[in-house]
Design a protein around this motif. Structure first.
Motif, PDB file in Angstrom:
ATOM      1  N   CYS A  51       0.856  -1.189   0.000  1.00  7.26           N
ATOM      2  CA  CYS A  51       0.000   0.000   0.000  1.00  7.26           C
ATOM      3  C   CYS A  51       0.895   1.244   0.000  1.00  7.26           C
ATOM      4  N   THR A  58      -0.105  -4.752   2.982  1.00  6.56           N
ATOM      5  CA  THR A  58      -1.280  -4.906   3.851  1.00  6.56           C
ATOM      6  C   THR A  58      -2.290  -5.829   3.172  1.00  6.56           C
ATOM      7  N   CYS A  74      -7.330  -1.292   0.652  1.00  7.88           N
ATOM      8  CA  CYS A  74      -6.454  -1.562   1.790  1.00  7.88           C
ATOM      9  C   CYS A  74      -7.286  -1.644   3.068  1.00  7.88           C
ATOM     10  N   CYS A  77      -5.908   1.359   5.715  1.00  9.35           N
ATOM     11  CA  CYS A  77      -6.130   2.802   5.552  1.00  9.35           C
ATOM     12  C   CYS A  77      -7.308   3.151   4.649  1.00  9.35           C
TER      13      CYS A  77
HETATM   14 ZN   LIG Z   1      -3.110   1.380   3.277  1.00  6.42          ZN
END
Ligand SMILES: [Zn+2]
Length: 324
Positions: A51, A58, A74, A77
Motif C-alpha cells: 500500500c 497490507t 487496503c 487505511c
Molecule cells: Zn493502506
C-alpha cells in the motif's frame, strides 16, 4: 491527466452508461445472472498488496470489478486501487482526452476556458491563504488555465503529459514542460513553495514516488495542494461500483482521509487542511455526462461551455499538506 478541478464531475455516470449498454446488448437473462454471480464471488476475498499510503504490504479486500479491472481496498487505511495490466498514460492523455473523444475524458475543455478560469481564480485565492507568493508548480496542468490565474501572484511552471495541451499553454506564454514529473525534471525547476495536483494524484502510477520527488524540492513551510475523490465519502460508500469517480483504468487510486494522512506523514508532511469544496462546473460537461448516461450521441456544446453551474456532491476532497 487534467489539471482541472472539474474533472470530478466529468466522470459522472460512466459506469452506469457502460452497464446500460450491457443491459441493452444482452438478450440473455441467464448470461446476466451468471455475470452477477461472478461479480459477487470475487467480492470480499482478501489478497496482500503493497500500500503506497501505509508504506507496507497490507491485506486488501476485493471490492468490485469495473471496466474489466479489479478494485481492491487496503484494509488498514481504506485506499482503493485499480488492478490493471498495460495501461499506458502517455497513449491515453492526448488531445482527444480534452475534447469529448474519450468517454472518460473532458467534453470541451478549450471551449470552457472562461468558466474554468473563474473556478481557478477561486483556487488561487484559496492557495494564497496558505502561501501567498513564491514558486509554484502544477502537475498535469493541461492547457495552463490555472497557471494563467496563478501567475498574477506566483512564479509558475507546469508539467503536462498531453503534448498538444502543453504546446497550447506555451503558445499562450505559460512555462510548461511536456512529460512526467521525475526527479531530474523537478531538480531542473528548482526549489518550490507550492505544488498543485488538481484531480491528478488518482491517475499517477506511483503516487508516493511522485509526491516524494515534489517533497524533496519543497522549501520549509511550502505546501502541496491536492484535489481528488473521497472514497470514504457517503456518496462513494452508497454507490460502490457505480460511484461517479469509479472510472478505472483512468483512475488508479481512490483515496480516503486516512490514506492521505498516512501518505503525507510518511513523506514528512503535515495535513493542514481538508474540505469538500463547491465547484463551478461547465454546463456542457453536465450535459455531456447526461447524454452519455442516456445513451444519446455527442452534441455540439460550444454555446453552453461558457455557462457555469455550482455543484457539490461532497465526495471530492481538497487537501493542503505542509512541509515543516
Ligand atoms: Zn493502506
Amino acid at each position: 491527466m487534467a489539471g482541472a478541478m472539474v474533472e470530478a464531475e466529468l466522470a459522472t455516470g460512466l459506469g452506469r452508461s457502460r452497464d446500460n449498454r450491457f443491459e441493452m446488448q444482452s438478450q440473455c437473462i441467464a448470461a446476466r445472472k451468471s455475470h452477477a454471480d461472478a461479480v459477487r464471488a470475487r467480492d470480499g476475498t482478501e489478497v496482500a498488496r503493497p500500500c503506497p499510503a501505509c508504506a507496507r504490504t497490507t491485506d486488501h479486500r476485493r471490492r468490485f470489478r469495473v471496466n474489466d479491472c479489479d478494485i481492491l481496498q487496503c484494509s488498514s487505511c481504506g485506499l482503493g486501487r485499480t488492478e490493471t495490466a498495460g495501461f499506458d498514460p502517455a497513449a491515453y492523455y492526448t488531445s482527444d482526452y480534452f475534447s469529448g473523444r474519450h468517454a472518460d475524458g473532458y467534453s470541451d475543455y478549450l471551449g470552457a476556458e472562461l468558466v474554468l478560469r473563474r473556478e481557478f481564480a477561486r483556487s488561487v485565492d484559496f492557495i494564497r491563504k496558505y502561501r501567498g507568493t513564491g514558486k509554484l508548480l502544477e502537475l498535469g496542468c493541461a492547457y495552463g488555465f490555472f497557471l494563467k490565474e496563478a501567475a498574477r501572484y506566483f512564479d509558475v511552471t507546469g508539467i503536462e503529459l498531453a503534448a498538444e495541451a502543453a504546446r497550447h499553454a506555451r503558445r499562450a506564454g505559460v512555462h510548461v514542460l511536456h512529460g512526467m514529473a521525475d526527479d531530474a525534471t523537478l531538480r531542473a525547476i528548482g526549489p518550490l513553495d507550492v505544488v498543485v495536483l488538481f484531480d491528478v494524484i488518482e491517475h499517477l502510477p506511483e503516487p508516493r514516488e511522485t509526491l516524494a520527488v515534489c517533497r524533496r524540492q519543497l522549501n520549509p513551510g511550502g505546501i502541496i495542494v491536492i484535489t481528488t475523490g473521497d472514497f470514504g465519502s457517503m456518496a462513494a460508500r452508497l454507490t460502490g461500483a457505480r460511484w461517479r469517480l469509479m472510472t478505472p483504468p483512468q483512475h488508479l487510486w481512490f483515496f480516503t482521509h486516512e490514506s492521505i494522512r498516512r501518505l503525507a506523514a510518511g513523506l514528512g508532511l503535515v495535513v493542514e487542511h481538508v474540505d469538500h469544496p463547491w465547484k463551478i462546473v461547465p454546463a456542457s460537461l453536465i450535459i455531456f455526462q447526461l447524454r452519455r448516461m442516456l445513451g444519446l450521441g455527442r452534441a455540439t456544446m460550444a454555446s453552453i461551455s461558457r455557462c457555469g453551474i455550482p455543484l457539490n456532491l461532497f465526495d471530492a476532497m481538497r487537501v493542503v499538506l505542509r512541509a515543516p
